[in-house]
Enzyme design. Structure first.
Site, PDB file in Angstrom:
ATOM      1  N   HIS A   1     -46.047  50.139  -2.747  1.00  0.00           N
ATOM      2  CA  HIS A   1     -44.948  49.571  -3.028  1.00  0.00           C
ATOM      3  C   HIS A   1     -43.794  50.261  -3.807  1.00  0.00           C
ATOM      4  CE1 HIS A   1     -43.639  45.702  -5.589  1.00  0.00           C
ATOM      5  NE2 HIS A   1     -42.667  46.475  -5.110  1.00  0.00           N
TER       6      HIS A   1
ATOM      7  N   HIS B   1     -37.480  49.425 -11.599  1.00  0.00           N
ATOM      8  CA  HIS B   1     -38.507  49.434 -10.553  1.00  0.00           C
ATOM      9  C   HIS B   1     -37.711  49.894  -9.249  1.00  0.00           C
ATOM     10  CE1 HIS B   1     -41.464  47.911  -7.941  1.00  0.00           C
ATOM     11  NE2 HIS B   1     -40.521  47.053  -7.387  1.00  0.00           N
TER      12      HIS B   1
ATOM     13  N   GLU C   1     -39.117  40.062  -8.847  1.00  0.00           N
ATOM     14  CA  GLU C   1     -39.963  40.903  -9.904  1.00  0.00           C
ATOM     15  C   GLU C   1     -39.392  41.391 -11.128  1.00  0.00           C
ATOM     16  OE1 GLU C   1     -42.626  43.715  -7.531  1.00  0.00           O
ATOM     17  OE2 GLU C   1     -40.579  43.915  -6.529  1.00  0.00           O
TER      18      GLU C   1
ATOM     19  N   HIS D   1     -38.576  51.499  -5.204  1.00  0.00           N
ATOM     20  CA  HIS D   1     -39.310  51.700  -3.867  1.00  0.00           C
ATOM     21  C   HIS D   1     -39.148  53.111  -3.459  1.00  0.00           C
ATOM     22  CE1 HIS D   1     -38.437  47.043  -3.477  1.00  0.00           C
ATOM     23  NE2 HIS D   1     -39.592  47.193  -4.392  1.00  0.00           N
TER      24      HIS D   1
END
Length: 246
Positions: A166, A95, A76, A97
């Site tokens: 996500h 990023h 990603e 989670h």
């Protein structure tokens, strides 16, 4: 130590901090824009953030191509390049989670700033649903620039975008500000959820948030947090010196 080496050092520290603070675990990643090449960024090879070292950092072009490195990259990584491409003001991207934020990505209740320590998140947190433009047959991961650009468009001028089912991506104009915001985002989410169980709650106003967004990375209070988190993550010895604060 030159600017590039200092940036890589800080990126390693950021990885360790964010892993220790449970913002990142075995997955997720944080990057910085290359300090000398604004059309490149620096990101670890595919590795759990808590184990990242200086030798794991790879230079990428904005479209996700590694420079002179054949080690497996994060799938990603396109999240990072797309945000840097869309936002020249952004110097660092994460990023994550973090599960505390996920309820707001799958419900009609917007996430908002309710804690002063999380003011860098701003007063708007949009939700990006990959299915809107890419259908429901994806694995919810951002695996190419087309998807990354679509997500970056949804982020817009904001600091944080939730990704349905996500996680979240966030951006800031300095790595220290990004780390600070990312540490407090899950805490803000927990506080909001607790207040929702109690009934009505009052979020911080746009004016209150704005007056709290004047933190300078070099300020004593910002350096104090950076030092605390780095030492707690076991990498205090990587700091150039010890800076406390008031």
């Amino acid at each position: 130590m030159d600017e590039l080496e200092a940036s890589i050092r800080d990126l390693v520290i950021a990885n360790r901090i964010l892993a220790m603070e449970n913002v990142l675990d075995g997955y997720g990643h944080v990057s910085i824009r290359h300090p000398q090449k604004p059309d490149h960024y620096l990101l670890s090879r595919s590795l759990s953030p808590g184990y990242v070292t200086r030798d794991d950092i790879i230079e990428f072009t904005l479209d996700g191509k590694p420079i002179n490195d054949t080690r497996p990259p994060y799938l990603e990584r396109f999240i990072h390049g797309a945000i840097y491409e869309a936002r020249p003001d952004v110097k660092a991207v994460i990023h994550s989670h973090a599960e505390d934020l996920l309820p707001f990505s799958i419900s009609k209740t917007p996430m908002c700033c309710v804690a002063h320590v999380a003011s860098d998140m701003g007063n708007q947190v949009p939700v990006w649903d990959i299915a809107d433009n890419f259908g429901d047959a994806t694995n919810l991961l951002v695996i190419n620039m087309e998807q990354g650009r679509d997500m970056a468009k949804r982020l817009g001028p904001n600091a944080v975008v939730l990704m349905r089912g996500h996680g979240f991506s966030a951006a800031a104009n300095h790595l220290l500000k990004l780390v600070r915001m990312s540490v407090y985002l899950p805490r803000n989410a927990r506080i909001q959820l607790a207040a929702m169980w109690m009934g009505e709650f009052k979020a911080l106003s746009e004016n209150e948030i704005r007056t709290r967004q004047n933190f300078r990375p070099e300020s004593p209070e910002m350096q104090r947090g950076w030092e605390f988190w780095a030492k707690r993550a076991g990498c205090g010895d990587m700091l150039p010196d010890s800076k406390g604060g008031v």
